[in-house]
Design an enzyme around this catalytic site. Structure first.
Site, mmCIF file in Angstrom:
data_model
loop_
_atom_site.group_PDB
_atom_site.id
_atom_site.type_symbol
_atom_site.label_atom_id
_atom_site.label_comp_id
_atom_site.label_asym_id
_atom_site.label_seq_id
_atom_site.Cartn_x
_atom_site.Cartn_y
_atom_site.Cartn_z
ATOM 1 C CG PHE A 132 -5.275 3.232 -0.476
ATOM 2 C CD1 PHE A 132 -4.745 4.596 -1.494
ATOM 3 C CD2 PHE A 132 -4.971 2.811 1.352
ATOM 4 C CE1 PHE A 132 -3.812 5.060 -0.346
ATOM 5 C CE2 PHE A 132 -3.382 3.428 0.969
ATOM 6 C CZ PHE A 132 -3.005 3.991 1.028
ATOM 7 C CE1 TYR A 228 -2.053 9.281 7.582
ATOM 8 C CE2 TYR A 228 -2.361 7.544 8.872
ATOM 9 C CZ TYR A 228 -2.484 7.408 7.279
ATOM 10 O OH TYR A 228 -2.088 6.541 6.569
ATOM 11 C CE LYS A 229 -4.711 9.475 3.792
ATOM 12 N NZ LYS A 229 -4.508 8.734 4.475
ATOM 13 N NE ARG A 377 -3.249 13.030 -3.334
ATOM 14 C CZ ARG A 377 -3.475 11.593 -1.871
ATOM 15 N NH1 ARG A 377 -4.605 11.027 -2.171
ATOM 16 N NH2 ARG A 377 -2.822 11.435 -1.285
#
Length: 418
Positions: A132, A228-229, A377
């Protein structure tokens, strides 16, 4: 999905799987909009219903009535450790080895800097070429700040172990690749790095809450992750950091903030690090964000971890098979590992028209996301995504492709967030 032929599975089979799902009861505990199939929980988790009540309580009663007294009366000051210990239970960490603080990027900086100080004779940070971007950018910025004495070396995901050498100070990897969902073998890579005398920092952003993580079982040195995922802590939720206890006494924080001081409220002129991992705290905790995150973490702790992983793999397998079976003629290419044990809780497809296809699906209420240059995705949060959702999502994809709905002008212009 044992005993079900994926080549002939239909909606009734999917509904039967949902009826037998031990995690199905969790779906009603999330505020999911009607008409939406949410396949983007790997980017932003859904809202737990009780988070509304909890944040209202923190704002209205705790802040509103207690004012500054809330730091002690409601233990606001202890929330980084309290919520951190709960995340530790999800990640194979001991109490006192996880803290909730700052953002993932800031925590990466803090732990990368600390790791390099622990290996002063070495100069290489090794990472994955497709990691990432923030993980790479933080490394670049740190190297520049340190005067360019270090090097960021990049390898393909399959070549990481072979790229570790005697000059490697730190191996910095994301456990589940954000673009493909490919899952690294944490234990094997960590062991290889340790044999070479290097340290390892794992980014768990796409792992915790969906993929089994055992940091101490794997011998990990450091880790970071976001809230937050799959932890469903809300947009911009505080992140967390992990450091194995064996490193605590030697850690020297590059961001030596007052909350990491041995006695913050002594207001001493000089910095003295706190005894344990608390030295890696920097500024004042985000109380409202921590309260919302704790709700999501508590929900995750209620669920059986083995059931989460089993359902995640089933949903991914079903989605991949249905897209292959029903949309194979439209040029989709599986970008995730074909072996379900080698991927996280997402399925990615490459397509030359990936962006407008995703936008057309979103307009229909099927929310996934796009990652440049050509990746569609789809994430599967096992607490609220069902097998029938997968069937209906592929139904919509079939229509989008058959009708060339994706080719409409309104789906061609890139938004600022993809």
């Amino acid at each position: 999905m044992t005993g079900v032929d994926l080549d002939s599975i239909d909606l009734k089979h999917c509904e039967a799987l949902d009826a037998a799902d031990p995690l199905a009861r969790f779906r009603e505990r999330f505020a999911l909009p009607d008409g939406v199939i949410y396949l983007d929980g790997n980017s932003l988790g859904a809202l737990p219903k009780t988070a509304l009540d909890r944040t209202a309580e923190v704002v209205g009663r705790e802040w509103g009535e207690s004012l500054i007294r809330g730091w002690t009366a409601h233990r606001w000051i202890d929330l980084p450790r309290i919520v951190g210990d709960k995340i530790g239970r999800l990640t194979g960490a001991e109490p006192g080895e996880v803290l909730v603080a700052d953002s993932t990027s800031v925590n990466l900086f803090k732990l990368m800097a600390a790791a390099l100080r622990l290996r002063p004779e070495r100069r290489v940070i090794l990472s994955e070429r497709s990691n990432f971007p923030t993980d790479l950018y933080i490394a670049e910025g740190l190297i520049e700040l340190l005067g360019g004495r270090h090097e960021l070396r990049l390898a393909d995901g399959t070549d990481i172990e072979g790229a570790i050498d005697d000059d490697t100070a730190l191996v910095s990897l994301t456990h589940v690749n954000y673009r493909t969902g490919a899952l690294h073998d944490m234990a094997a890579i960590t062991a290889r790095a340790h044999r070479a005398g290097a340290l390892v920092l794992w980014d768990l952003a796409h792992s915790v809450g969906a993929v089994p993580v055992d940091l101490n079982g794997a011998g990990a040195d450091f880790a970071v992750g976001c809230g937050y995922k799959y932890l469903n802590g809300g947009p911009g939720a505080p992140a967390f950091l992990f450091a194995a206890r064996r490193h605590h006494a030697e850690l020297r924080p590059a961001l030596s903030g007052w909350m990491g001081h041995a006695a913050p409220f002594a207001f001493e002129t000089g910095y003295r690090p706190a005894q344990g991992l608390e030295r890696m705290l920097t500024g004042t905790p985000s109380v409202i964000g921590l309260a919302a995150l704790e709700v999501g973490v508590d929900l995750m702790l209620e669920a059986d971890g083995a059931a989460l992983r089993a359902k995640s793999m089933t949903l991914g397998r079903l989605f991949a098979k249905l897209v292959e079976r029903r949309c194979g003629r439209y040029g989709f290419r599986l970008a995730s590992p074909a072996d379900e044990a080698s991927r996280g809780s997402q399925i990615c497809f490459a397509h030359e028209h990936g962006y407008p296809i995703v936008q057309a699906l979103i307009a229909r209420g099927v929310i996934g996301d796009f990652r440049a240059p050509d990746i569609l995705r789809f994430g599967f949060a096992p607490l609220y995504v069902g097998h029938a959702d997968i069937w209906h999502a592929v139904d919509h994809l079939v229509t989008v492709m058959e009708s060339r709905e994706w080719d409409r002008p309104e789906f061609q212009t890139r938004a600022s967030v993809t």
